[in-house]
Design an enzyme around this catalytic site. Structure first.
Site, mmCIF file in Angstrom:
data_model
loop_
_atom_site.group_PDB
_atom_site.id
_atom_site.type_symbol
_atom_site.label_atom_id
_atom_site.label_comp_id
_atom_site.label_asym_id
_atom_site.label_seq_id
_atom_site.Cartn_x
_atom_site.Cartn_y
_atom_site.Cartn_z
ATOM 1 N N GLU A 122 4.806 7.326 -5.947
ATOM 2 C CA GLU A 122 5.281 7.624 -4.583
ATOM 3 C C GLU A 122 6.636 6.974 -4.296
ATOM 4 O OE1 GLU A 122 3.992 9.835 -2.888
ATOM 5 O OE2 GLU A 122 1.861 9.951 -3.367
ATOM 6 N N HIS A 145 1.853 2.526 2.016
ATOM 7 C CA HIS A 145 1.041 3.750 2.034
ATOM 8 C C HIS A 145 -0.398 3.371 1.705
ATOM 9 C CE1 HIS A 145 -0.606 7.645 1.149
ATOM 10 N NE2 HIS A 145 -0.779 7.354 -0.125
ATOM 11 N N HIS A 147 -4.947 4.655 2.460
ATOM 12 C CA HIS A 147 -5.909 5.710 2.811
ATOM 13 C C HIS A 147 -6.973 5.155 3.769
ATOM 14 C CE1 HIS A 147 -5.067 7.222 -1.613
ATOM 15 N NE2 HIS A 147 -4.033 7.416 -0.821
ATOM 16 N N GLU A 175 -4.068 -1.401 23.888
ATOM 17 C CA GLU A 175 -2.843 -1.944 23.288
ATOM 18 C C GLU A 175 -2.055 -0.909 22.474
ATOM 19 O OE1 GLU A 175 -3.309 -4.910 20.291
ATOM 20 O OE2 GLU A 175 -4.796 -3.755 19.187
ATOM 21 N N HIS A 216 -5.041 12.852 3.612
ATOM 22 C CA HIS A 216 -4.616 11.934 2.545
ATOM 23 C C HIS A 216 -4.534 10.486 3.038
ATOM 24 C CE1 HIS A 216 -1.942 11.158 -1.190
ATOM 25 N NE2 HIS A 216 -2.270 10.010 -0.649
HETATM 26 O O1 2HA Z 1 -0.687 5.852 -5.706
HETATM 27 O O2 2HA Z 1 -2.132 6.808 -3.059
HETATM 28 O O3 2HA Z 1 -0.641 8.978 -2.920
HETATM 29 C C1 2HA Z 1 -1.847 6.485 -5.338
HETATM 30 C C2 2HA Z 1 -1.664 7.211 -4.091
HETATM 31 C C3 2HA Z 1 -0.855 8.437 -4.156
HETATM 32 ZN ZN ZN Z 2 -2.168 8.123 -1.428
#
Ligand code: 2HA
Ligand code: ZN
Length: 285
Positions: A122, A145, A147, A175, A216
């Site tokens: 990424e 990033h 999940h 908040e 995602h």
């Molecule tokens: O690197 O989360 O989007 C693993 C991820 C890709």
């Molecule tokens: Zn990811």
């Protein structure tokens, strides 16, 4: 030269990865962090003239990634295929310190990726997001990033337009409007790891520090690891409340008038997205 394993920036990075893992935001190899470091600080721990190897931006089309605005900048970045769970116990294998080459065409490895690995797939989205954020906030250092479960779940069932998504999140905890007054950016499902999603994320990053990737996860940006982590944590908390409420009718909500009061008390009149609220013109300032 001091021992890099004692560097505060590395220790904070490891602890952040561990916290994200324990919160269930980064299963398996999910998620990635890039953290722009201060060159002088890094020089206390590493010989900046010693490049271990050059790493090409494989798969990244030079037409979409012009990394020259961050040329010479040093980033601590999680490795591709690596697990957040393992960053703290073995940072030298699961993360690396890279410098963007002078011409912006590739990265120079200064430390890490010990098993011959490379940075996250990424990286295009990260570098493009760094450049976008730096253009609006020169103090931005972090792109993260992950999940987070409830935010992800919410993208399945909530309309994706930014006004309504941001507004729902704002109403899920008092908040929220204070922590992310600009709201959140939302992208539809897109193929991850590509230039296209990198470009689309960076475009949103001009206006938002949080960008949701439908089905995602989430991209967050901020000045520090703590600030970025806290932003994602606040969004995820709001999404958790949304999911707990489920389809039960809401009897007591935070009104847009309540939000206007918060906006004034916390002096976020200039940063809040007034157009995400339905208020008469005279109540908007
Ligand atoms: O690197 O989360 O989007 C693993 C991820 C890709
Ligand atoms: Zn990811």
């Amino acid at each position: 030269m001091k021992d890099i394993l004692t560097a505060p920036f590395l220790i904070e990075f490891e602890k952040t990865a561990s916290n994200m893992y324990r919160l269930g935001w980064d299963e398996r190899n999910g998620g990635n962090i890039s953290y722009m470091l201060d060159e002088k600080e890094v020089a206390e721990y590493l010989d900046l003239n010693h490049v271990i190897r050059d790493i090409p931006f494989a798969g990244i089309q030079s037409s979409s990634l012009d990394a020259r605005p961050v040329a010479g900048k040093i980033f601590l970045v999680t490795g591709t295929g690596k697990y957040f769970k393992n960053v703290e116990s073995d940072p030298e294998t699961n993360a690396g310190i890279i410098r963007i080459a002078k011409d912006g065409s590739h990265a120079e490895l200064l430390w890490g990726y010990k098993d011959g690995g490379r940075f996250t797939s990424e990286l295009p989205a990260h570098l493009m997001s760094h450049m976008a954020r730096l253009a609006v906030d020169p103090e931005n250092r972090v792109v993260m990033h992950c999940h987070p479960t409830n935010t992800l779940a919410m993208t399945y069932v909530h309309p994706l337009d930014e006004k309504s998504f941001s507004h729902t999140l704002w109403t899920m905890s008092t908040e929220c409007v204070v922590v992310f007054p600009e709201g959140v950016g939302v992208l539809p499902w897109m193929l991850c790891g590509t230039d296209e999603i990198g470009v689309a994320t960076a475009e949103k990053m001009h206006d938002f520090r949080i960008v949701l990737w439908t089905n995602h996860g989430i991209y967050g940006a901020g000045k520090t690891l703590d600030e970025t982590f806290g932003l994602i944590e606040t969004v995820e908390k709001a999404a958790t409340i949304y999911n707990i409420i489920g389809t039960r009718p809401i009897l007591n909500n935070i009104s847009d008038e309540n939000m206007a009061e918060l906006i004034h008390i916390f002096h976020i009149e200039d940063t809040v997205r007034w157009d995400f609220l339905d208020l008469p013109e005279d109540k908007k300032h």
